[in-house]
Design an enzyme around this catalytic site. Structure first.
Site, PDB file in Angstrom:
ATOM      1  N   CYS A  83       0.861  -1.270   0.300  1.00 46.89           N
ATOM      2  CA  CYS A  83      -0.742   0.027  -0.099  1.00 46.89           C
ATOM      3  C   CYS A  83       0.518   1.274   0.336  1.00 46.89           C
ATOM      4  O   CYS A  83       2.047   1.276   1.041  1.00 46.89           O
ATOM      5  CB  CYS A  83      -0.732   0.367   1.139  1.00 46.89           C
ATOM      6  N   CYS A  87      -0.039   5.486   7.185  1.00 45.78           N
ATOM      7  CA  CYS A  87      -0.343   4.746   8.140  1.00 45.78           C
ATOM      8  C   CYS A  87       0.281   4.169   8.964  1.00 45.78           C
ATOM      9  O   CYS A  87       0.463   3.011   8.920  1.00 45.78           O
ATOM     10  CB  CYS A  87      -1.688   4.074   8.020  1.00 45.78           C
ATOM     11  N   CYS A  90       0.258   0.633  10.228  1.00 48.39           N
ATOM     12  CA  CYS A  90       0.209  -0.182   9.612  1.00 48.39           C
ATOM     13  C   CYS A  90       0.565  -1.856   8.944  1.00 48.39           C
ATOM     14  O   CYS A  90       2.166  -1.001   8.059  1.00 48.39           O
ATOM     15  CB  CYS A  90      -0.809  -0.366   8.374  1.00 48.39           C
ATOM     16  N   CYS A 127     -15.902  -9.379   5.792  1.00 44.04           N
ATOM     17  CA  CYS A 127     -15.508  -8.712   5.602  1.00 44.04           C
ATOM     18  C   CYS A 127     -14.416  -8.959   4.615  1.00 44.04           C
ATOM     19  O   CYS A 127     -13.347  -9.618   5.137  1.00 44.04           O
ATOM     20  CB  CYS A 127     -14.871  -7.667   6.674  1.00 44.04           C
ATOM     21  N   CYS A 158     -19.465  -6.901   3.650  1.00 43.40           N
ATOM     22  CA  CYS A 158     -18.332  -5.832   3.694  1.00 43.40           C
ATOM     23  C   CYS A 158     -17.094  -5.461   3.111  1.00 43.40           C
ATOM     24  O   CYS A 158     -16.640  -6.958   3.139  1.00 43.40           O
ATOM     25  CB  CYS A 158     -18.278  -6.075   5.671  1.00 43.40           C
ATOM     26  N   CYS A 218     -19.372   0.642   8.355  1.00 41.71           N
ATOM     27  CA  CYS A 218     -18.697   0.737   9.578  1.00 41.71           C
ATOM     28  C   CYS A 218     -17.717   1.489  10.134  1.00 41.71           C
ATOM     29  O   CYS A 218     -16.645   1.329   9.348  1.00 41.71           O
ATOM     30  CB  CYS A 218     -18.321  -0.937   9.161  1.00 41.71           C
ATOM     31  N   ARG A 290     -17.951  -3.240  17.735  1.00 46.52           N
ATOM     32  CA  ARG A 290     -16.941  -4.366  17.657  1.00 46.52           C
ATOM     33  C   ARG A 290     -15.748  -3.955  18.293  1.00 46.52           C
ATOM     34  O   ARG A 290     -15.202  -3.489  18.375  1.00 46.52           O
ATOM     35  CB  ARG A 290     -16.914  -5.074  16.376  1.00 46.52           C
TER      36      ARG A 290
HETATM   37  N1  SAM Z   1      -6.577  -0.051   2.955  1.00 47.34           N
HETATM   38  C1  SAM Z   1      -8.302   0.707   3.742  1.00 47.34           C
HETATM   39  C2  SAM Z   1      -8.154   1.841   5.132  1.00 47.34           C
HETATM   40  O1  SAM Z   1      -6.917   2.024   5.181  1.00 47.34           O
HETATM   41  O2  SAM Z   1      -8.966   2.673   4.764  1.00 47.34           O
HETATM   42  C3  SAM Z   1      -8.865  -0.953   4.158  1.00 47.34           C
HETATM   43  C4  SAM Z   1      -7.813  -1.626   4.855  1.00 47.34           C
HETATM   44  S1  SAM Z   1      -6.894  -0.775   6.089  1.00 47.34           S
HETATM   45  C5  SAM Z   1      -6.160  -2.395   6.952  1.00 47.34           C
HETATM   46  C6  SAM Z   1      -8.643  -1.244   8.124  1.00 47.34           C
HETATM   47  C7  SAM Z   1      -7.837  -1.052   9.495  1.00 47.34           C
HETATM   48  O3  SAM Z   1      -7.383  -1.803  10.098  1.00 47.34           O
HETATM   49  C8  SAM Z   1      -7.775   0.822   9.229  1.00 47.34           C
HETATM   50  O4  SAM Z   1      -8.211   1.688   8.961  1.00 47.34           O
HETATM   51  C9  SAM Z   1      -7.264   0.272  10.892  1.00 47.34           C
HETATM   52  O5  SAM Z   1      -8.151   1.302  11.110  1.00 47.34           O
HETATM   53  C10 SAM Z   1      -7.436  -1.171  11.280  1.00 47.34           C
HETATM   54  N2  SAM Z   1      -5.369  -1.739  11.206  1.00 47.34           N
HETATM   55  C11 SAM Z   1      -4.930  -1.569  10.470  1.00 47.34           C
HETATM   56  N3  SAM Z   1      -4.096  -1.814  11.244  1.00 47.34           N
HETATM   57  C12 SAM Z   1      -3.915  -2.397  12.259  1.00 47.34           C
HETATM   58  C13 SAM Z   1      -3.029  -2.429  13.209  1.00 47.34           C
HETATM   59  N4  SAM Z   1      -1.968  -2.898  13.865  1.00 47.34           N
HETATM   60  N5  SAM Z   1      -3.556  -2.685  15.009  1.00 47.34           N
HETATM   61  C14 SAM Z   1      -5.099  -2.948  14.598  1.00 47.34           C
HETATM   62  N6  SAM Z   1      -5.673  -2.135  13.199  1.00 47.34           N
HETATM   63  C15 SAM Z   1      -5.205  -1.412  12.522  1.00 47.34           C
HETATM   64 FE1  SF4 Z   2      -3.034   1.720   3.359  1.00 46.53          FE
HETATM   65 FE2  SF4 Z   2      -2.783   0.442   5.340  1.00 46.53          FE
HETATM   66 FE3  SF4 Z   2      -3.163   2.818   5.694  1.00 46.53          FE
HETATM   67 FE4  SF4 Z   2      -4.925   1.361   4.754  1.00 46.53          FE
HETATM   68  S1  SF4 Z   2      -4.380   1.332   6.778  1.00 46.53           S
HETATM   69  S2  SF4 Z   2      -4.312   2.304   3.313  1.00 46.53           S
HETATM   70  S3  SF4 Z   2      -3.778  -1.243   3.975  1.00 46.53           S
HETATM   71  S4  SF4 Z   2      -1.419   1.526   5.120  1.00 46.53           S
END
Ligand code: SAM
Ligand code: SF4
Ligand code: DTB
Length: 345
Positions: A83, A87, A90, A127, A158, A218, A290
């Site tokens: 990606c 974030c 992530c 999901c 979802c 959600c 959740r």
């Molecule tokens: N890329 C899309 C986005 O960011 O909306 C969808 C997938 S993203 C992995 C979905 C959500 O997973 C993120 O918004 C975050 O809230 C949660 N998430 C990701 N990494 C995480 C982590 N290490 N611990 C807890 N929640 C996490």
């Molecule tokens: Fe990309 Fe992870 Fe951020 Fe979703 S949460 S936009 S998968 S870096």
């Protein structure tokens, strides 16, 4: 009644009671859905003595739900890693060395096999998550086929695919998508510390597009990212003052993944996580809250407190998107011991 209480409890209750007609102890409107929660009101809820907060959350939970029912969702990463976003939490961001390999979008048949297995194991919602900043129109077409197939199996659908245009949201709705996950993650003022490649407003715009398309929203966040108490209050206040509350509110405990900037931070205080769940329950009385990521490292006692605080949904199955989640047997045994059962659709 307040007069008979010990001074600290009395002060906290009085401070909440005096916040306004329609707050916590609003005699005429208990469990009322309000979209005008102020940060001060949410802060006051967090400041309540723990037993008082839990009692109020449990009371409100019962007004709109059977407290013995838990909604069960299973996650599948349909497009993993690579990606372009930054974030800080992530494992799927290409720029962090986390050991997650970038993969292509899964084939339809493989997704449907996973959905069939999820249904057989007791999930009611499937999901599908993709590590995209925003999908291309042809990605959306592929996901629409998946949504149609999963729905045909009798599961709720979802998806979480990143930012959407209004047209893409409308297309997903047409395919039968029931829910779209798009988290605000934290307070508006802390967001820039966690993500710099998009803005809070970008998130709100996608949420608008999803709502406008008629898809259930959600939307929740993450705690334990080094944010302050004020940020947790700000996150809940923002969610609870959206024009319509998200139907589903995932509260994630940060899963610290080696290689991400948030790895190695201080462990988060479990009771503060429970408080966040309770405040979400009180402020969004009709939403399904959740208990999301972070259960793998959470004691069963903390999880039980989360259910008592009004959490009524979990991710079920041994994997979230890329990180571990408790095994099915372990979760079924826990639900069983707590006398909880899957929510009827
Ligand atoms: N890329 C899309 C986005 O960011 O909306 C969808 C997938 S993203 C992995 C979905 C959500 O997973 C993120 O918004 C975050 O809230 C949660 N998430 C990701 N990494 C995480 C982590 N290490 N611990 C807890 N929640 C996490
Ligand atoms: Fe990309 Fe992870 Fe951020 Fe979703 S949460 S936009 S998968 S870096
Ligand atoms: C949400 O709020 N949490 C889920 C789901 N929505 C998509 C994702 C949690 C991801 C945890 C880290 C991982 O497994 O990669």
């Amino acid at each position: 009644m307040v007069n008979g209480l010990v001074p600290s409890l009395r002060e906290a209750m009085v401070s909440v009671m005096t916040l306004g007609e329609s707050t916590l102890h609003s005699p005429g409107n208990p469990g009322l859905v309000r979209n005008d929660w102020t940060r001060a009101e949410v802060r006051a809820l967090f400041a309540l003595p723990f037993p008082e907060l839990m009692f109020e959350a449990a009371r409100i939970h019962r007004m709109h739900f059977d407290p013995a029912e838990v909604q069960i969702s299973t996650l599948l990463s349909i497009k993993t890693g690579g990606c372009p976003e930054d974030c800080a939490y992530c494992p799927q961001a290409a720029r962090y060395d986390t050991g997650v390999k970038a993969e292509k979008l899964m084939a339809l048949g493989a997704v449907l096999d996973e959905a069939r297995a999820a249904k057989a194991s007791g999930a009611s919602r499937f999901c599908m998550g993709a590590a995209w900043r925003s999908p291309k129109d042809r990605d959306v077409e592929n996901v629409c086929e998946m949504v149609e197939g999963v729905k045909a199996l009798g599961l709720e659908t979802c998806a979480t695919l990143g930012m959407l245009t209004p047209a893409q949201a409308a297309r997903l709705k047409q395919s039968g998508l029931d829910y779209y996950n798009h988290n605000l993650d934290t307070s508006p003022e802390f967001y820039g510390e966690i993500v710099t490649t998009r803005t809070y407003q970008d998130r709100l715009d996608t949420l608008d597009a999803v709502r406008e398309a008629g898809i259930n929203v959600c939307c929740g966040g993450i705690v334990g990212m080094g944010e302050g108490a004020e940020d947790r209050a700000g996150m809940i206040a923002t969610l609870a003052s959206l024009p319509v509350h998200p139907e589903s509110v995932p509260i994630n405990m940060l899963v610290q993944v080696e290689g991400t900037p948030l790895a190695g931070g201080e462990k988060f205080e479990p009771l503060e996580f429970v408080r966040t769940i309770a405040v979400a329950r009180i402020c969004m009385p009709k939403s399904v809250v959740r208990l999301s990521a972070g259960r793998e490292d959470m004691s069963e006692e903390t999880q039980a407190l989360c259910f008592l605080a009004g959490a009524n949904s979990i991710f079920y199955g041994p994997k979230l998107l890329t990180t571990p989640n408790p095994g099915r047997d372990r979760d079924m045994a826990l639900l069983d011991r707590l006398g909880l059962r899957p929510m009827e659709r």
